[in-house]
Design a protein around this motif. Structure first.
Motif, short mmCIF file in Angstrom:
data_model
loop_
_atom_site.label_atom_id
_atom_site.label_comp_id
_atom_site.label_asym_id
_atom_site.label_seq_id
_atom_site.Cartn_x
_atom_site.Cartn_y
_atom_site.Cartn_z
N SER A 63 0.83 -1.21 0.00
CA SER A 63 0.00 0.00 0.00
C SER A 63 0.86 1.26 0.00
O SER A 63 0.32 2.36 -0.03
CB SER A 63 -0.93 -0.01 1.22
OG SER A 63 -0.18 -0.02 2.41
N ILE A 87 -4.95 -0.75 -4.95
CA ILE A 87 -4.48 0.25 -3.98
C ILE A 87 -3.60 1.28 -4.67
O ILE A 87 -3.70 2.47 -4.42
CB ILE A 87 -3.74 -0.41 -2.80
CG1 ILE A 87 -4.67 -1.41 -2.09
CG2 ILE A 87 -3.26 0.64 -1.80
CD1 ILE A 87 -4.00 -2.13 -0.92
N ARG A 90 -5.78 3.78 -6.49
CA ARG A 90 -6.37 4.78 -5.58
C ARG A 90 -5.31 5.78 -5.11
O ARG A 90 -5.55 6.98 -5.06
CB ARG A 90 -6.99 4.09 -4.37
CG ARG A 90 -8.14 3.16 -4.69
CD ARG A 90 -8.74 2.59 -3.41
NE ARG A 90 -9.53 3.59 -2.72
CZ ARG A 90 -10.86 3.64 -2.69
NH1 ARG A 90 -11.55 2.71 -3.32
NH2 ARG A 90 -11.49 4.59 -2.04
N ASN A 94 -5.28 9.82 -5.62
CA ASN A 94 -5.25 10.67 -4.42
C ASN A 94 -4.08 11.62 -4.41
O ASN A 94 -4.13 12.67 -3.78
CB ASN A 94 -5.23 9.80 -3.16
CG ASN A 94 -6.59 9.18 -2.89
OD1 ASN A 94 -7.61 9.81 -3.13
ND2 ASN A 94 -6.61 7.95 -2.39
N LEU A 150 -6.30 14.30 -3.42
CA LEU A 150 -7.25 14.25 -2.30
C LEU A 150 -7.07 15.41 -1.32
O LEU A 150 -8.06 15.98 -0.85
CB LEU A 150 -7.10 12.92 -1.55
CG LEU A 150 -8.06 12.70 -0.38
CD1 LEU A 150 -9.51 12.66 -0.84
CD2 LEU A 150 -7.72 11.41 0.38
N LEU A 154 -9.98 17.92 -0.43
CA LEU A 154 -10.61 18.03 0.89
C LEU A 154 -10.51 19.46 1.43
O LEU A 154 -11.43 19.94 2.09
CB LEU A 154 -9.95 17.05 1.88
CG LEU A 154 -10.32 15.58 1.70
CD1 LEU A 154 -9.55 14.71 2.69
CD2 LEU A 154 -11.82 15.36 1.86
N ARG A 157 -13.26 21.26 0.00
CA ARG A 157 -14.53 20.82 0.60
C ARG A 157 -14.71 21.42 2.00
O ARG A 157 -15.78 21.94 2.33
CB ARG A 157 -14.54 19.29 0.67
CG ARG A 157 -15.72 18.74 1.45
CD ARG A 157 -15.71 17.22 1.43
NE ARG A 157 -16.33 16.71 2.65
CZ ARG A 157 -16.46 15.42 2.91
NH1 ARG A 157 -16.00 14.52 2.07
NH2 ARG A 157 -17.05 15.02 4.02
N VAL B 136 -5.67 0.85 2.29
CA VAL B 136 -5.49 2.11 1.56
C VAL B 136 -4.13 2.69 1.90
O VAL B 136 -3.52 2.32 2.91
CB VAL B 136 -6.60 3.14 1.89
CG1 VAL B 136 -7.97 2.62 1.49
CG2 VAL B 136 -6.58 3.52 3.37
N GLU B 140 -4.92 8.58 1.55
CA GLU B 140 -6.33 8.22 1.59
C GLU B 140 -6.77 7.96 3.03
O GLU B 140 -7.89 8.32 3.42
CB GLU B 140 -6.57 6.97 0.74
CG GLU B 140 -8.03 6.58 0.69
CD GLU B 140 -8.47 6.12 -0.69
OE1 GLU B 140 -7.80 5.27 -1.26
OE2 GLU B 140 -9.50 6.63 -1.18
N GLY B 143 -7.53 11.10 4.69
CA GLY B 143 -8.86 11.55 4.28
C GLY B 143 -9.96 10.83 5.06
O GLY B 143 -10.95 11.44 5.48
N THR B 147 -12.68 12.55 7.56
CA THR B 147 -14.09 12.63 7.14
C THR B 147 -14.95 11.46 7.63
O THR B 147 -16.17 11.56 7.66
CB THR B 147 -14.20 12.63 5.60
OG1 THR B 147 -13.68 11.38 5.11
CG2 THR B 147 -13.41 13.77 4.98
N GLU B 149 -15.36 8.80 5.96
CA GLU B 149 -15.97 8.14 4.81
C GLU B 149 -14.97 7.92 3.69
O GLU B 149 -13.87 8.49 3.70
CB GLU B 149 -17.16 8.96 4.30
CG GLU B 149 -16.79 10.36 3.89
CD GLU B 149 -18.00 11.22 3.50
OE1 GLU B 149 -19.02 11.14 4.20
OE2 GLU B 149 -17.90 11.94 2.50
N ILE B 150 -15.35 7.07 2.76
CA ILE B 150 -14.46 6.74 1.64
C ILE B 150 -15.32 6.33 0.45
O ILE B 150 -16.42 5.79 0.62
CB ILE B 150 -13.50 5.59 2.06
CG1 ILE B 150 -12.37 5.44 1.04
CG2 ILE B 150 -14.25 4.27 2.24
CD1 ILE B 150 -11.23 4.58 1.54
N TRP B 151 -14.82 6.61 -0.75
CA TRP B 151 -15.56 6.16 -1.94
C TRP B 151 -15.09 4.77 -2.32
O TRP B 151 -13.95 4.39 -2.04
CB TRP B 151 -15.35 7.12 -3.12
CG TRP B 151 -13.97 7.10 -3.71
CD1 TRP B 151 -12.91 7.88 -3.34
CD2 TRP B 151 -13.46 6.24 -4.74
NE1 TRP B 151 -11.80 7.57 -4.07
CE2 TRP B 151 -12.11 6.56 -4.94
CE3 TRP B 151 -14.04 5.22 -5.52
CZ2 TRP B 151 -11.31 5.91 -5.88
CZ3 TRP B 151 -13.23 4.56 -6.47
CH2 TRP B 151 -11.89 4.92 -6.64
N LEU B 152 -15.96 4.02 -2.92
CA LEU B 152 -15.51 2.78 -3.56
C LEU B 152 -16.45 2.42 -4.70
O LEU B 152 -17.60 2.87 -4.75
CB LEU B 152 -15.38 1.62 -2.57
CG LEU B 152 -16.61 0.86 -2.10
CD1 LEU B 152 -16.17 -0.47 -1.51
CD2 LEU B 152 -17.37 1.65 -1.06
#
Lengths: 166, 425
Positions: A63, A87, A90, A94, A150, A154, A157, B136, B140, B143, B147, B149-152
């Motif tokens: 990871s 992984i 992602r 990110n 990310l 964030l 956001r 992850v 991530e 994040g 928060t 939460e996480i997207w998938l």
């Protein structure tokens, strides 16, 4: 975006991208050894805007997100592959590194040629070859990439949420 | 509406009646697990940069395992930072008690049906308890911590069924090495693998944990096993309330992405040649390679059940001259139990060196990492080039049985040569 293609095969793993023995030395040192196990000249010859093109299961293994960070540090603009390990995929998004699955055949792609990558049109156009169709990125990932990853996403956001609170 | 186990857990976490494979959803997490390597030292600077705290300190578990025992300056510094962070952030913290994937269920943090993320690629281990759990990276995770939460992308389910019973000397590790060989390291397609069948139902929880853990080597996002009486009894045994798990199973009519069926009785002990778990073959097909180091360690290879199996071969025997045996029990709890039952004494009498309850040399950290040109047979999950030490080292993967047999023989050996009927899994 456009750059030179650096071509790799299947199963590029995270230990090849970010070798464990250089993990302590900081990102610059780590990046200087990125992918050298499979291609010794890669760290020295890749440059800003260049595109890594690879086969199946790119980024398999750990990871550790330094695998994606190292590519970004070297200036790699995007990775296009037949498939990605989950992984790594992602992590790359990110960190703001575009990673795109190629739907079309990569057999005609040649190492070292200039190519134009058009994410909106979903196509990679290597010089002197047929264009390669890319899988469309989902909207949420497009938004993440557009914000630069990310953390900036964030920040935006949270700033908006704070704004609403006031 | 019919659904797979993965779809049921994700739908609940996403606040939906149902979900379809391929949909992108945002799910609320029930728990986040981090460790000393990818945890505080990586996530705290990001949280600071974002200017936020933890979404819920009560849903965060921190476990130190990668740099334990802190035998280098860097390791000691990282452990200190980890301990400080645990105090400041007031999260549950397990320090030097073992490897995160093993400690998390032991310490009553997992219940069937939970949606969990972990800051480590072997986080699918939680799937053995009927949790949708996946790994992850640090950004991530930051994040997630900010928060909750996480997207998938809702995964399709790949059902892997093992019919019949495993033979003598054949274990969950052999199942996984064989699957890596047959399906490949992207066979899981970053979807949900679900293990089922008579051979799986017959496995202990710790053996199931090995299957779920190595869903990572299959390239799956999660590796699930539907909770049953074995799950409930194990959780009750560590003082946990398994809750109502009765609906936590795939409906028989639920659509599958793939369905594989294998014969457990035909499976032989496996070894995976350097440098990929996918290089798996029956141990009898492997060349009689001399081994310098035999390593019984890691989340997939040194739990109580693993130690017991290795000891059944090492009892009354000694490691071969020129072969070093290292044993790093996966958790303090498992080592204590093994000590009480005389298992640790068997290792010591066999000439083994006992290492702390931590990741040990699996990820190439610490002072004992493999040197130049060393050949190692290891009960770990992953044998990429250079992972456990020098790039010139060669690592073969095998079950704890096969590692123990090889330690005694001084070369890669079939454990069935050392097992009598009655010693089996």
């Amino acid at each position: 975006m456009s750059g030179r293609i650096f071509l790799f095969g299947d199963d590029i793993d995270t230990d090849q991208l970010a070798p464990g023995q250089y993990m302590k030395g900081g990102l610059a040192e780590l990046a200087a050894h990125c992918l050298e196990a499979v291609r010794p000249d890669f760290p020295a010859s890749v440059g800003p805007g260049d595109i890594v093109v690879a086969g199946r299961n790119f980024g398999m293994g750990s990871s550790r997100e330094q695998a994606a960070e190292a590519l970004k540090f070297l200036g790699v603009a995007a990775v296009v592959a037949r498939s990605f390990a989950g992984i790594f995929y992602r992590n790359a998004i990110n960190l703001g590194l575009p990673v795109i699955v190629a739907e079309g055949d990569l057999g005609a792609v040649r190492d070292g040629v200039e190519a134009v990558l058009d994410l909106d049109a979903g196509q990679l156009q290597p010089a002197g070859a047929a264009p390669i169709v890319l899988e469309p990125l989902p909207d949420n990932l497009k938004a993440l990439l557009a914000d630069g990853g990310l953390v900036p996403h964030l920040k935006k956001r949270f700033a908006a949420e704070r704004g609403q609170d006031w | 509406m019919v659904a797979t186990l993965a779809e049921k857990i994700i739908a609940r976490a996403a606040g939906r009646q149902s979900v379809r494979p391929g949909e992108i959803v945002t799910a609320k997490i029930d728990l986040a697990m981090i460790h000393d390597s990818g945890g505080p030292r990586r996530v705290e600077p990001i949280l600071k940069d974002l200017g936020v705290g933890l979404f819920d300190a009560g849903k965060v578990v921190l476990i130190s395992d990668h740099f334990v025992p802190g035998d280098t300056d860097e390791g000691a510094r990282i452990l200190e930072l980890t301990r400080q962070w645990a105090k400041e952030r007031k999260v549950a913290f397990h320090d030097g008690e073992g490897i995160c994937h093993v400690v998390l269920p032991e310490k009553v943090h997992l219940r069937p049906g939970m949606f969990v993320v972990g800051g480590d690629s072997h986080s699918p281990t939680g799937g053995a308890f009927g949790c949708y759990m996946f790994g992850v990276g640090a950004t991530e995770m930051a994040g997630v911590l900010a928060t909750g939460e996480i997207w998938l992308k809702v995964p399709g389910t790949i059902r892997i069924e093992w019919q019949g019973r495993l033979g003598l000397g054949v274990t969950a590790k052999d199942i996984m090495l064989a699957l890596c060989g047959r399906l490949g390291m992207d066979g899981g397609k970053y979807q949900a693998v679900e293990y089922a069948g008579e051979a799986i139902s017959a496995l202990s929880m710790q053996e199931r944990m090995t299957l779920s853990n190595m869903a990572a080597e299959l390239g799956a996002q999660a590796g699930l096993i539907g909770p049953d009486e074995t799950t409930a009894r194990w959780l009750e045994g560590v003082g946990s309330d398994p809750g109502d798990w009765s609906g936590l199973k795939s409906d028989p009519e639920a659509a599958l992405l793939e369905h594989h069926v294998f014969d457990a009785a035909a499976l032989e002990p496996q070894v995976a040649a350097p440098h990929s778990p996918a290089n798996a073959a029956p141990v009898g097909d492997a060349p009689a390679t001399p081994v310098d180091v035999a390593y019984i360690g890691a989340c997939t290879g040194a739990k109580y059940d693993d130690l017991k199996r290795a000891a059944s071969i090492l009892r009354g025997r000694h490691t071969a001259a020129g072969t070093e045996l290292m044993v790093a029990p996966s958790s303090r709890r498992d080592q204590d139990r093994a000590t009480d039952e005389g298992i640790m004494k068997i290792f010591e009498d066999a000439g083994a060196r006992i290492l702390p309850n931590a990741c040990g040399i699996c990820a190439g950290y610490g002072a004992d990492r493999l040197g130049e040109n060393v050949t190692c047979i290891s009960s770990t999950a992953r044998n990429f080039k250079g992972r456990m030490g020098a790039a010139s080292s060669n690592v073969w993967l095998a079950s704890p049985y096969t590692v123990a047999a090889s330690a005694v023989a001084g070369r890669i050996a079939d454990p069935r040569e050392f097992l009598r009927a009655g010693d089996g899994a």
